[in-house]
Write a protein that holds these residues in place. Structure first.
Motif, PDB file in Angstrom:
ATOM      1  N   ASP A 142      10.805   4.842   1.532  1.00 11.77           N
ATOM      2  CA  ASP A 142      11.908   3.922   1.233  1.00 11.77           C
ATOM      3  C   ASP A 142      12.619   4.225  -0.084  1.00 11.77           C
ATOM      4  OD1 ASP A 142      11.337   2.584   3.599  1.00 11.77           O
ATOM      5  OD2 ASP A 142       9.935   1.223   2.631  1.00 11.77           O
ATOM      6  N   VAL A 143      11.851   4.528  -1.153  1.00 13.21           N
ATOM      7  CA  VAL A 143      12.518   4.744  -2.443  1.00 13.21           C
ATOM      8  C   VAL A 143      13.354   6.025  -2.446  1.00 13.21           C
ATOM      9  CG1 VAL A 143      10.944   3.393  -3.888  1.00 13.21           C
ATOM     10  CG2 VAL A 143      10.390   5.778  -3.357  1.00 13.21           C
ATOM     11  N   THR A 144      12.969   7.002  -1.640  1.00 11.80           N
ATOM     12  CA  THR A 144      13.757   8.240  -1.555  1.00 11.80           C
ATOM     13  C   THR A 144      15.149   7.953  -0.998  1.00 11.80           C
ATOM     14  OG1 THR A 144      11.736   9.491  -1.163  1.00 11.80           O
ATOM     15  CG2 THR A 144      13.792  10.585  -0.609  1.00 11.80           C
ATOM     16  N   VAL A 145      15.225   7.025  -0.050  1.00 11.29           N
ATOM     17  CA  VAL A 145      16.506   6.662   0.569  1.00 11.29           C
ATOM     18  C   VAL A 145      17.257   5.655  -0.297  1.00 11.29           C
ATOM     19  CG1 VAL A 145      17.579   5.615   2.614  1.00 11.29           C
ATOM     20  CG2 VAL A 145      15.592   7.130   2.877  1.00 11.29           C
ATOM     21  N   LEU A 146      16.537   4.668  -0.820  1.00 12.01           N
ATOM     22  CA  LEU A 146      17.171   3.566  -1.559  1.00 12.01           C
ATOM     23  C   LEU A 146      17.629   3.982  -2.953  1.00 12.01           C
ATOM     24  CD1 LEU A 146      17.826   0.491  -1.446  1.00 12.01           C
ATOM     25  CD2 LEU A 146      15.565   0.113  -2.484  1.00 12.01           C
ATOM     26  N   LYS A 147      16.826   4.789  -3.640  1.00 13.52           N
ATOM     27  CA  LYS A 147      17.086   5.192  -5.028  1.00 13.52           C
ATOM     28  C   LYS A 147      17.274   3.963  -5.937  1.00 13.52           C
ATOM     29  CE  LYS A 147      18.989   9.796  -4.097  1.00 13.52           C
ATOM     30  NZ  LYS A 147      18.266   9.899  -2.818  1.00 13.52           N
ATOM     31  N   PRO A 148      16.232   3.143  -6.068  1.00  9.49           N
ATOM     32  CA  PRO A 148      16.359   1.914  -6.873  1.00  9.49           C
ATOM     33  C   PRO A 148      16.491   2.219  -8.359  1.00  9.49           C
ATOM     34  CG  PRO A 148      14.069   2.273  -6.252  1.00  9.49           C
ATOM     35  CD  PRO A 148      14.879   3.304  -5.523  1.00  9.49           C
ATOM     36  N   THR A 149      17.086   1.272  -9.082  1.00  3.55           N
ATOM     37  CA  THR A 149      17.170   1.372 -10.545  1.00  3.55           C
ATOM     38  C   THR A 149      16.161   0.458 -11.221  1.00  3.55           C
ATOM     39  OG1 THR A 149      18.884  -0.343 -10.651  1.00  3.55           O
ATOM     40  CG2 THR A 149      19.629   1.948 -10.459  1.00  3.55           C
ATOM     41  N   LEU A 150      15.697  -0.550 -10.498  1.00  7.12           N
ATOM     42  CA  LEU A 150      14.736  -1.517 -11.044  1.00  7.12           C
ATOM     43  C   LEU A 150      13.550  -1.647 -10.098  1.00  7.12           C
ATOM     44  CD1 LEU A 150      17.224  -4.355 -12.073  1.00  7.12           C
ATOM     45  CD2 LEU A 150      16.225  -2.640 -13.593  1.00  7.12           C
ATOM     46  N   MET A 151      12.371  -1.852 -10.689  1.00  2.34           N
ATOM     47  CA  MET A 151      11.177  -1.921  -9.860  1.00  2.34           C
ATOM     48  C   MET A 151      10.105  -2.725 -10.574  1.00  2.34           C
ATOM     49  SD  MET A 151       9.029   1.316  -8.400  1.00  2.34           S
ATOM     50  CE  MET A 151       7.556   1.119  -7.407  1.00  2.34           C
ATOM     51  N   ALA A 152       9.456  -3.616  -9.839  1.00  3.99           N
ATOM     52  CA  ALA A 152       8.269  -4.309 -10.349  1.00  3.99           C
ATOM     53  C   ALA A 152       7.052  -3.709  -9.668  1.00  3.99           C
ATOM     54  CB  ALA A 152       8.359  -5.808 -10.069  1.00  3.99           C
ATOM     55  N   ALA A 153       5.917  -3.749 -10.348  1.00  3.80           N
ATOM     56  CA  ALA A 153       4.710  -3.158  -9.774  1.00  3.80           C
ATOM     57  C   ALA A 153       3.491  -3.856 -10.336  1.00  3.80           C
ATOM     58  CB  ALA A 153       4.647  -1.663 -10.072  1.00  3.80           C
ATOM     59  N   VAL A 154       2.386  -3.720  -9.630  1.00  2.42           N
ATOM     60  CA  VAL A 154       1.089  -4.130 -10.155  1.00  2.42           C
ATOM     61  C   VAL A 154       0.362  -2.857 -10.590  1.00  2.42           C
ATOM     62  CG1 VAL A 154       0.932  -6.250  -8.804  1.00  2.42           C
ATOM     63  CG2 VAL A 154       0.115  -4.108  -7.807  1.00  2.42           C
ATOM     64  N   PRO A 155      -0.571  -2.958 -11.533  1.00  5.38           N
ATOM     65  CA  PRO A 155      -1.239  -1.753 -12.044  1.00  5.38           C
ATOM     66  C   PRO A 155      -1.845  -0.868 -10.968  1.00  5.38           C
ATOM     67  CG  PRO A 155      -1.721  -3.597 -13.467  1.00  5.38           C
ATOM     68  CD  PRO A 155      -0.973  -4.155 -12.294  1.00  5.38           C
ATOM     69  N   GLU A 156      -2.353  -1.464  -9.898  1.00  6.28           N
ATOM     70  CA  GLU A 156      -2.954  -0.666  -8.823  1.00  6.28           C
ATOM     71  C   GLU A 156      -1.940   0.334  -8.258  1.00  6.28           C
ATOM     72  OE1 GLU A 156      -5.836   0.395  -5.816  1.00  6.28           O
ATOM     73  OE2 GLU A 156      -5.996  -0.607  -7.748  1.00  6.28           O
ATOM     74  N   ILE A 157      -0.695  -0.098  -8.073  1.00 12.63           N
ATOM     75  CA  ILE A 157       0.350   0.788  -7.538  1.00 12.63           C
ATOM     76  C   ILE A 157       0.668   1.902  -8.536  1.00 12.63           C
ATOM     77  CG2 ILE A 157       2.760   0.892  -6.774  1.00 12.63           C
ATOM     78  CD1 ILE A 157       1.071  -0.568  -4.782  1.00 12.63           C
ATOM     79  N   LEU A 158       0.798   1.539  -9.834  1.00  9.76           N
ATOM     80  CA  LEU A 158       1.127   2.546 -10.846  1.00  9.76           C
ATOM     81  C   LEU A 158      -0.015   3.544 -11.026  1.00  9.76           C
ATOM     82  CD1 LEU A 158       2.949   0.368 -13.543  1.00  9.76           C
ATOM     83  CD2 LEU A 158       3.903   1.617 -11.604  1.00  9.76           C
ATOM     84  N   ASP A 159      -1.266   3.060 -10.933  1.00  8.10           N
ATOM     85  CA  ASP A 159      -2.415   3.972 -11.002  1.00  8.10           C
ATOM     86  C   ASP A 159      -2.351   4.994  -9.866  1.00  8.10           C
ATOM     87  OD1 ASP A 159      -3.468   2.740 -13.231  1.00  8.10           O
ATOM     88  OD2 ASP A 159      -4.840   1.450 -12.107  1.00  8.10           O
ATOM     89  N   ARG A 160      -1.995   4.525  -8.662  1.00  2.00           N
ATOM     90  CA  ARG A 160      -1.907   5.426  -7.512  1.00  2.00           C
ATOM     91  C   ARG A 160      -0.829   6.482  -7.731  1.00  2.00           C
ATOM     92  NH1 ARG A 160      -1.682   1.387  -2.334  1.00  2.00           N
ATOM     93  NH2 ARG A 160      -3.630   0.246  -2.685  1.00  2.00           N
ATOM     94  N   ILE A 161       0.332   6.036  -8.259  1.00  2.00           N
ATOM     95  CA  ILE A 161       1.445   6.966  -8.475  1.00  2.00           C
ATOM     96  C   ILE A 161       1.044   8.041  -9.484  1.00  2.00           C
ATOM     97  CG2 ILE A 161       3.780   7.188  -9.416  1.00  2.00           C
ATOM     98  CD1 ILE A 161       4.310   4.346  -8.279  1.00  2.00           C
ATOM     99  N   SER A 162       0.445   7.639 -10.602  1.00  2.00           N
ATOM    100  CA  SER A 162       0.084   8.606 -11.643  1.00  2.00           C
ATOM    101  C   SER A 162      -0.960   9.595 -11.130  1.00  2.00           C
ATOM    102  CB  SER A 162      -0.416   7.892 -12.902  1.00  2.00           C
ATOM    103  OG  SER A 162      -1.631   7.220 -12.655  1.00  2.00           O
ATOM    104  N   LYS A 163      -1.925   9.105 -10.350  1.00  2.00           N
ATOM    105  CA  LYS A 163      -2.955  10.010  -9.823  1.00  2.00           C
ATOM    106  C   LYS A 163      -2.377  10.940  -8.752  1.00  2.00           C
ATOM    107  CE  LYS A 163      -6.890   7.172 -11.089  1.00  2.00           C
ATOM    108  NZ  LYS A 163      -7.934   6.218 -10.692  1.00  2.00           N
ATOM    109  N   ALA A 164      -1.415  10.443  -7.982  1.00  2.00           N
ATOM    110  CA  ALA A 164      -0.773  11.294  -6.973  1.00  2.00           C
ATOM    111  C   ALA A 164      -0.001  12.429  -7.647  1.00  2.00           C
ATOM    112  CB  ALA A 164       0.165  10.464  -6.101  1.00  2.00           C
ATOM    113  N   VAL A 165       0.690  12.103  -8.757  1.00  2.00           N
ATOM    114  CA  VAL A 165       1.433  13.137  -9.479  1.00  2.00           C
ATOM    115  C   VAL A 165       0.470  14.169 -10.054  1.00  2.00           C
ATOM    116  CG1 VAL A 165       2.883  13.595 -11.498  1.00  2.00           C
ATOM    117  CG2 VAL A 165       3.407  11.665 -10.001  1.00  2.00           C
TER     118      VAL A 165
END
Length: 711
Positions: free
Chosen positions: A357-380
């Motif tokens: 979804d974010v690839t298509v939407l290209k958001p400028t603002l985003m809220a997250a919980v730490p679990e999501i951000l932890d996943r993103i950083s580990k995926a990178v």
């Protein structure tokens, strides 16, 4: 956290030379313009006493009660956005092109989705649908100040239903889509709702069988079907589609239904918390509570307006997401809907090779919980680990260079353009501000996101009982481990917690239980006066300096630092005393150990009749699998997780990270158990905000706990 190099220091010199030249070029404008920004004081105490109250220096004389003059209720808040951006896109949903079954190595079948473009409703269209839906609900017999429940996943129809309720003064009862049957039935019975708005999946899987337990329920409205499904329900319970109710609201005889608009003091939302323990409790939020909260939150978002796009994927039944979306709509921003399972190209429901979804939407603002951000950083970092040696070296040099520059208050435009722009595309490439809330965000993850996503990642602190508002870090404050200063809508106060050894007279900074006071503090718990009296206090019951405000006792332990920012250091309920008398703050241990690359999630557990801490660990699949391959361990994922050698390897890494994070020896788990099952809200082991449900986790893993303690 600096990244370690693999090449010999002599080989690194050409790369370092390039970095130094880039640093010299980009620093020239700063040298010409002037000195860096001076240190800032974000909040000051209103009294001479160290406990406060502390108020933001951005608004020292009074507290924010709203953002727009004359706009005092949520219906008029949305109408402000409609007038601002009437014919512009408002709410967007991606088209489902197809679904395919994908067999897994363990024999399970996963459904994978191929999604198309976003289809948008304009602000005017959303406003019209909300008006018609509200009239239709009134035609069914719904009266002002009588609650309507929304029991549905995050989607455009959820927001339309909410706006319909706000327009017609129907208090909105919110329930997480992943709550268990007992919790849902409790909320619907307690609120005495006659109308439930839901979706077909939830209706068939959960609601259908519990209708008989909800005596006041007469109408069920399905949001995602063109006509009402043919269901056998108890006599007197009717099922409609959402479009049928909107058509009912458009009938000539119903267009004259008089709308009773809400007053600021009217109840807007009864928000049932997901609850880490026991049955959920309903928090009563008025229109004025939410308006004050959103005014405080929006004040820290620079240039919020129609040019922004927000991605909505967290539960709208959570105050963080609801407040964020209502704020965006009031400023004319559009919202594209998503889910944690379709958010990115790598999300579990996205078919390989198709777009998240974010690839298509290209958001400028985003809220997250730490679990999501932890996943993103580990995926990178997993991607980085698979790069060639030269690419990895360039990434690590750029990362460490930018880390140094950020610590001095400077950005790195060249590194952003040449290195991190390729990383930013994970979230669409245009995110300019992220807000993390719901649980503590580790300093390492926060710093990683600041560096790689090239945007501020603010931490917020708030609770359902404070409409999600409490503190947010300033966008220019690049420190980590803190949650910022009080928002302009509230004040903070500390009080001693003797049992934990925290006192407002502690040096160098006052410490104690955090109390939040101001117009954003909820009215109390629905039909629970006993708990309301315990957790909500009027000012004079707190101190003379706190008089005139309602205060909520959070149960969290905080420290007010010299610049007025808050650091959350403990929680009353998470403190366990070990056999030898040492106190262990479980949340503190978990936040530190999530920095271990082999750990996706962890629950620290300690028993008062034992002398050490143990860890229940959800391991990182990719990294543990690679470790197993190196050991020539050819086994299923479940067998790998239960293998003693793998437990030992993960424990070794956990101990290493614990020492680096300066945990005390007794705080670091001495034994761990690896689980092959991820913890999601659907498992019932975490809340919808991904907070650990400690009682459920203890019950689920009781045999493993006994094994680790040798019982």
């Amino acid at each position: 956290m600096r990244l370690q190099y693999e090449l010999h220091p002599a080989v690194l010199w050409p790369f370092r030379l390039i970095i130094c030249l880039a640093s010299l070029i980009t620093s020239l404008p700063r040298l010409l313009i002037g000195a860096p920004r001076k240190s800032h004081v974000y909040a000051l105490s209103l009294s001479e006493k160290p406990q406060g109250p502390y108020r933001s220096t951005a608004r020292p004389d009074d507290l924010t009660t709203g953002e727009f003059p004359g706009v005092a209720t949520l219906d008029s808040y949305f109408e402000h956005g409609v007038h601002l951006n009437e014919n512009a896109p408002c709410l967007g949903t991606r088209e489902l092109l197809s679904e395919e079954d994908e067999p897994q190595s363990n024999g399970k079948i996963f459904k994978k989705m191929i999604l198309g473009e976003y289809h948008w409703m304009t602000f005017a269209e959303v406003n019209k649908r909300a008006t018609l839906l509200g009239r239709g609900l009134a035609a069914l017999g719904q009266l002002p100040r009588q609650p309507v429940a929304v029991f549905c996943e995050t989607r455009a129809e959820w927001m339309i239903a909410a706006q319909a309720c706000f327009k017609h003064n129907f208090p909105l009862v919110t329930l997480y889509a992943t709550l268990g049957a007992e919790a849902v039935a409790h909320g619907l019975r307690e609120a005495e709702v006659a109308i439930v708005i839901t979706c077909s999946d939830i209706m068939m899987k959960k609601l259908k069988d519990m209708v008989v337990e909800i005596p006041n329920l007469h109408h069920v409205i399905i949001v995602d079907t063109p006509s009402a499904p043919n269901l056998t329900l108890p006599a007197g319970v009717m099922v409609y589609s959402m479009s049928e109710i909107e058509e009912m609201g458009n009938l000539p005889k119903n267009q004259s239904i008089e709308t009773q608009r809400p007053m600021p003091e009217d109840l807007a939302v009864i928000m049932y918390t997901s609850g880490s323990t026991g049955l959920p409790k309903g928090v009563m939020l008025t229109h004025s509570n939410l308006i004050a909260s959103m005014g405080g939150q929006c004040a820290v978002i620079p240039n919020l307006g129609p040019k922004d796009t927000y991605v909505g994927y967290l539960p709208l039944a959570h105050v963080l997401e609801l407040g964020a979306e209502l704020s965006c709509l009031s400023h004319g921003c559009c919202i594209g809907y998503s889910s944690p399972l379709t958010l990115s190209d790598q999300s579990s429901k996205i078919k390989k090779g198709s777009k998240g979804d974010v690839t298509v939407l290209k958001p400028t603002l985003m809220a997250a919980v730490p679990e999501i951000l932890d996943r993103i950083s580990k995926a990178v970092m997993n991607k980085v680990s698979r790069m060639g040696t030269v690419q990895r070296t360039i990434f690590k040099l750029a990362y460490n260079y930018k880390l140094e520059q950020l610590q001095q208050g400077h950005d790195t435009p060249l590194c952003n353009r040449l290195v991190f722009e390729k990383v930013r595309v994970v979230l669409g490439g245009k995110v300019r501000l992220m807000l993390s809330g719901g649980a503590p965000l580790s300093p390492q993850t926060q710093r990683f996101m600041n560096i790689c996503m090239c945007c501020p990642v603010g931490q917020g602190y708030g609770l359902t009982e404070t409409c999600g508002a409490g503190t947010i870090t300033d966008v220019l404050d690049l420190s980590t481990g803190r949650v910022g200063a009080p928002l302009t809508c509230c004040e903070l106060l500390l009080r001693n917690w003797e049992d934990g050894g925290y006192r407002v007279t502690d040096h160098p900074h006052p410490r104690g239980e955090i109390l939040v006071g101001g117009p954003n503090v909820a009215m109390g718990y629905f039909k629970d006066p006993t708990r309301t009296i315990t957790d909500f206090l009027m000012g004079k019951a707190v101190s003379e300096a706190a008089a005139g405000k309602r205060w909520f006792c959070t149960g969290d332990i905080g420290e007010i630092q010299s610049d007025g920012c808050l650091k959350v250091i403990d929680r009353k309920k998470d403190l366990v005393k070990l056999q030898a008398g040492e106190y262990v703050a479980l949340a503190k241990v978990e936040t530190a150990l999530k920095n271990c690359p082999l750990v996706d999630n962890i629950c620290a557990y300690a028993s008062s009749d034992q002398s050490y801490v143990i860890g229940l660990v959800v391991p990182n699949h990719a990294r543990l699998q690679r470790l197993a391959d190196k050991r020539d361990l050819n086994a299923s994922w479940e067998e790998i997780c239960h293998h003693p050698a793998m437990e030992a390897e993960v424990l070794k890494e956990i101990v290493s990270v614990g020492n680096k994070m300066r945990l005390e020896r007794f705080e670091i788990p001495q034994k761990v158990m690896l689980t092959s099952q991820s913890w999601t809200p659907e498992t019932g082991l975490v809340t919808d905000a991904f907070k650990l449900k400690r009682i459920e986790l203890k019950s689920f893993y009781q045999s493993d706990i006994e094994r680790l303690y040798g019982c």
